[in-house]
Design a protein around this motif. Structure first.
Motif, PDB file in Angstrom:
ATOM      1  N   LEU A  40      77.464  30.716 -26.690  1.00 28.92           N
ATOM      2  CA  LEU A  40      77.006  30.475 -28.056  1.00 28.92           C
ATOM      3  C   LEU A  40      78.134  29.932 -28.915  1.00 28.92           C
ATOM      4  O   LEU A  40      77.926  29.035 -29.746  1.00 28.92           O
ATOM      5  CB  LEU A  40      76.420  31.749 -28.651  1.00 28.92           C
ATOM      6  CG  LEU A  40      75.136  32.236 -27.981  1.00 28.92           C
ATOM      7  CD1 LEU A  40      74.752  33.605 -28.516  1.00 28.92           C
ATOM      8  CD2 LEU A  40      73.995  31.251 -28.157  1.00 28.92           C
ATOM      9  N   ILE A  41      79.355  30.438 -28.719  1.00 27.65           N
ATOM     10  CA  ILE A  41      80.514  29.891 -29.424  1.00 27.65           C
ATOM     11  C   ILE A  41      80.729  28.435 -29.003  1.00 27.65           C
ATOM     12  O   ILE A  41      80.996  27.574 -29.839  1.00 27.65           O
ATOM     13  CB  ILE A  41      81.777  30.738 -29.163  1.00 27.65           C
ATOM     14  CG1 ILE A  41      81.645  32.076 -29.888  1.00 27.65           C
ATOM     15  CG2 ILE A  41      83.049  30.000 -29.587  1.00 27.65           C
ATOM     16  CD1 ILE A  41      82.675  33.105 -29.505  1.00 27.65           C
ATOM     17  N   GLY A  42      80.597  28.160 -27.705  1.00 25.36           N
ATOM     18  CA  GLY A  42      80.740  26.786 -27.222  1.00 25.36           C
ATOM     19  C   GLY A  42      79.715  25.850 -27.843  1.00 25.36           C
ATOM     20  O   GLY A  42      80.048  24.743 -28.279  1.00 25.36           O
ATOM     21  N   ALA A  43      78.468  26.279 -27.914  1.00 24.41           N
ATOM     22  CA  ALA A  43      77.419  25.457 -28.520  1.00 24.41           C
ATOM     23  C   ALA A  43      77.698  25.230 -30.005  1.00 24.41           C
ATOM     24  O   ALA A  43      77.558  24.110 -30.512  1.00 24.41           O
ATOM     25  CB  ALA A  43      76.055  26.112 -28.320  1.00 24.41           C
ATOM     26  N   ALA A  44      78.096  26.292 -30.697  1.00 24.85           N
ATOM     27  CA  ALA A  44      78.410  26.166 -32.119  1.00 24.85           C
ATOM     28  C   ALA A  44      79.581  25.211 -32.334  1.00 24.85           C
ATOM     29  O   ALA A  44      79.558  24.369 -33.235  1.00 24.85           O
ATOM     30  CB  ALA A  44      78.728  27.540 -32.710  1.00 24.85           C
ATOM     31  N   HIS A  45      80.600  25.322 -31.505  1.00 25.34           N
ATOM     32  CA  HIS A  45      81.789  24.474 -31.659  1.00 25.34           C
ATOM     33  C   HIS A  45      81.449  23.019 -31.353  1.00 25.34           C
ATOM     34  O   HIS A  45      81.829  22.112 -32.110  1.00 25.34           O
ATOM     35  CB  HIS A  45      82.906  24.986 -30.763  1.00 25.34           C
ATOM     36  CG  HIS A  45      84.265  24.528 -31.186  1.00 25.34           C
ATOM     37  ND1 HIS A  45      85.395  24.867 -30.504  1.00 25.34           N
ATOM     38  CD2 HIS A  45      84.696  23.763 -32.222  1.00 25.34           C
ATOM     39  CE1 HIS A  45      86.454  24.329 -31.091  1.00 25.34           C
ATOM     40  NE2 HIS A  45      86.048  23.650 -32.141  1.00 25.34           N
ATOM     41  N   ALA A  46      80.741  22.772 -30.264  1.00 22.29           N
ATOM     42  CA  ALA A  46      80.369  21.398 -29.904  1.00 22.29           C
ATOM     43  C   ALA A  46      79.520  20.765 -31.001  1.00 22.29           C
ATOM     44  O   ALA A  46      79.736  19.616 -31.397  1.00 22.29           O
ATOM     45  CB  ALA A  46      79.626  21.385 -28.567  1.00 22.29           C
ATOM     46  N   GLY A  47      78.549  21.518 -31.518  1.00 23.89           N
ATOM     47  CA  GLY A  47      77.680  20.985 -32.558  1.00 23.89           C
ATOM     48  C   GLY A  47      78.403  20.727 -33.863  1.00 23.89           C
ATOM     49  O   GLY A  47      78.217  19.689 -34.510  1.00 23.89           O
ATOM     50  N   CYS A  48      79.233  21.656 -34.272  1.00 15.56           N
ATOM     51  CA  CYS A  48      79.998  21.517 -35.512  1.00 15.56           C
ATOM     52  C   CYS A  48      80.951  20.327 -35.417  1.00 15.56           C
ATOM     53  O   CYS A  48      81.024  19.505 -36.327  1.00 15.56           O
ATOM     54  CB  CYS A  48      80.763  22.810 -35.778  1.00 15.56           C
ATOM     55  SG  CYS A  48      81.712  22.803 -37.312  1.00 15.56           S
ATOM     56  N   ASP A  81      83.593   3.818 -42.184  1.00 17.85           N
ATOM     57  CA  ASP A  81      82.633   2.708 -42.011  1.00 17.85           C
ATOM     58  C   ASP A  81      82.230   2.441 -40.565  1.00 17.85           C
ATOM     59  O   ASP A  81      81.991   1.300 -40.181  1.00 17.85           O
ATOM     60  CB  ASP A  81      83.158   1.421 -42.664  1.00 17.85           C
ATOM     61  CG  ASP A  81      83.234   1.540 -44.175  1.00 17.85           C
ATOM     62  OD1 ASP A  81      82.348   2.191 -44.773  1.00 17.85           O
ATOM     63  OD2 ASP A  81      84.191   0.988 -44.762  1.00 17.85           O
ATOM     64  N   TYR A  82      82.169   3.495 -39.766  1.00 20.83           N
ATOM     65  CA  TYR A  82      81.648   3.403 -38.402  1.00 20.83           C
ATOM     66  C   TYR A  82      80.403   4.294 -38.304  1.00 20.83           C
ATOM     67  O   TYR A  82      80.367   5.382 -38.884  1.00 20.83           O
ATOM     68  CB  TYR A  82      82.668   3.879 -37.363  1.00 20.83           C
ATOM     69  CG  TYR A  82      83.932   3.079 -37.327  1.00 20.83           C
ATOM     70  CD1 TYR A  82      83.964   1.818 -36.734  1.00 20.83           C
ATOM     71  CD2 TYR A  82      85.107   3.583 -37.866  1.00 20.83           C
ATOM     72  CE1 TYR A  82      85.139   1.081 -36.690  1.00 20.83           C
ATOM     73  CE2 TYR A  82      86.292   2.856 -37.826  1.00 20.83           C
ATOM     74  CZ  TYR A  82      86.295   1.608 -37.244  1.00 20.83           C
ATOM     75  OH  TYR A  82      87.454   0.889 -37.206  1.00 20.83           O
ATOM     76  N   THR A  83      79.427   3.810 -37.545  1.00 20.49           N
ATOM     77  CA  THR A  83      78.223   4.610 -37.293  1.00 20.49           C
ATOM     78  C   THR A  83      78.090   4.794 -35.789  1.00 20.49           C
ATOM     79  O   THR A  83      77.868   3.824 -35.064  1.00 20.49           O
ATOM     80  CB  THR A  83      76.961   3.930 -37.845  1.00 20.49           C
ATOM     81  OG1 THR A  83      77.135   3.728 -39.250  1.00 20.49           O
ATOM     82  CG2 THR A  83      75.727   4.792 -37.600  1.00 20.49           C
ATOM     83  N   PRO A  84      78.232   6.016 -35.307  1.00 19.95           N
ATOM     84  CA  PRO A  84      78.134   6.233 -33.865  1.00 19.95           C
ATOM     85  C   PRO A  84      76.694   6.088 -33.384  1.00 19.95           C
ATOM     86  O   PRO A  84      75.750   6.497 -34.066  1.00 19.95           O
ATOM     87  CB  PRO A  84      78.613   7.676 -33.680  1.00 19.95           C
ATOM     88  CG  PRO A  84      78.374   8.336 -34.999  1.00 19.95           C
ATOM     89  CD  PRO A  84      78.508   7.263 -36.035  1.00 19.95           C
ATOM     90  N   ASN A  85      76.547   5.475 -32.203  1.00 18.01           N
ATOM     91  CA  ASN A  85      75.239   5.500 -31.533  1.00 18.01           C
ATOM     92  C   ASN A  85      75.017   6.896 -30.962  1.00 18.01           C
ATOM     93  O   ASN A  85      73.961   7.488 -31.170  1.00 18.01           O
ATOM     94  CB  ASN A  85      75.160   4.453 -30.429  1.00 18.01           C
ATOM     95  CG  ASN A  85      75.121   3.052 -30.984  1.00 18.01           C
ATOM     96  OD1 ASN A  85      74.586   2.806 -32.062  1.00 18.01           O
ATOM     97  ND2 ASN A  85      75.715   2.116 -30.263  1.00 18.01           N
ATOM     98  N   THR A  86      76.021   7.397 -30.249  1.00 14.06           N
ATOM     99  CA  THR A  86      75.961   8.758 -29.711  1.00 14.06           C
ATOM    100  C   THR A  86      77.357   9.356 -29.651  1.00 14.06           C
ATOM    101  O   THR A  86      78.347   8.646 -29.444  1.00 14.06           O
ATOM    102  CB  THR A  86      75.358   8.818 -28.282  1.00 14.06           C
ATOM    103  OG1 THR A  86      76.138   7.986 -27.419  1.00 14.06           O
ATOM    104  CG2 THR A  86      73.908   8.395 -28.250  1.00 14.06           C
ATOM    105  N   LEU A  87      77.383  10.663 -29.817  1.00 11.95           N
ATOM    106  CA  LEU A  87      78.599  11.453 -29.612  1.00 11.95           C
ATOM    107  C   LEU A  87      78.196  12.601 -28.697  1.00 11.95           C
ATOM    108  O   LEU A  87      77.462  13.494 -29.113  1.00 11.95           O
ATOM    109  CB  LEU A  87      79.128  11.998 -30.944  1.00 11.95           C
ATOM    110  CG  LEU A  87      79.538  10.971 -31.995  1.00 11.95           C
ATOM    111  CD1 LEU A  87      79.820  11.647 -33.331  1.00 11.95           C
ATOM    112  CD2 LEU A  87      80.751  10.169 -31.517  1.00 11.95           C
ATOM    113  N   ASP A  88      78.604  12.539 -27.453  1.00 12.80           N
ATOM    114  CA  ASP A  88      78.301  13.592 -26.484  1.00 12.80           C
ATOM    115  C   ASP A  88      79.508  14.511 -26.382  1.00 12.80           C
ATOM    116  O   ASP A  88      80.604  14.063 -26.025  1.00 12.80           O
ATOM    117  CB  ASP A  88      77.984  12.999 -25.106  1.00 12.80           C
ATOM    118  CG  ASP A  88      76.686  12.213 -25.108  1.00 12.80           C
ATOM    119  OD1 ASP A  88      75.687  12.714 -25.656  1.00 12.80           O
ATOM    120  OD2 ASP A  88      76.676  11.088 -24.570  1.00 12.80           O
TER     121      ASP A  88
END
Length: 138
Positions: free
Chosen positions: A51-59, A72-79
């Motif tokens: 849960l800490i990992g999920a919170a950290h990755a999402g934040c 002035d950059y817009t990411p398509n994706t950030l994995d």
């Protein structure tokens, strides 16, 4: 912006044989099972470290998106994946693996902004452990 988020845990029984549930106000977690087996072995349910990992990755991903936008950059994706390392009763390291698809950004600029995101992410600031960032562009 100020707000409070709520979560609760209930545990029944001993540390090794007992079991518990976790619930969040949003009900994304609603009586979600956790136990000794889900934390220290292989069992069905969750555990505090993932849960800490999920919170950290999402934040971190959201923080990085904001900082990229400011530049002035817009990411398509950030994995982002977060590996939380537990040893001898404590979390000793979190490794964030980032793969970004961000049009028109140079790798050096991407790494610079990603490092800043790691440093200012509220979850990073909360954790008292080593945080390693591996960043690459797609």
């Amino acid at each position: 912006m100020n707000f409070t988020r709520n979560a609760k845990a209930q545990w029944k029984g001993s540390g090794k044989e007992g079991h518990g549930t976790l619930t969040t106000d949003s009900t994304v977690l609603e009586n979600t099972q956790y136990s000794f087996n889900t934390r220290f072995e292989d069992g069905k349910g969750t555990n505090p470290e993932e849960l800490i990992g999920a919170a950290h990755a999402g934040c971190f991903a959201m923080q990085l998106s904001f900082l990229l936008g400011e530049a002035d950059y817009t990411p398509n994706t950030l994995d982002v994946s977060a590996k939380v390392s537990f040893k001898d009763g404590e979390i000793v390291k979190v490794t964030l693996d980032l793969k970004g698809d961000v049009p028109e950004i140079e790798a050096s600029e991407f790494k610079k902004i990603a490092t800043k995101a790691k440093d200012v992410c509220p979850i990073s600031k909360l954790l008292d452990t080593e945080i390693v960032l591996n960043a690459s562009l797609a």
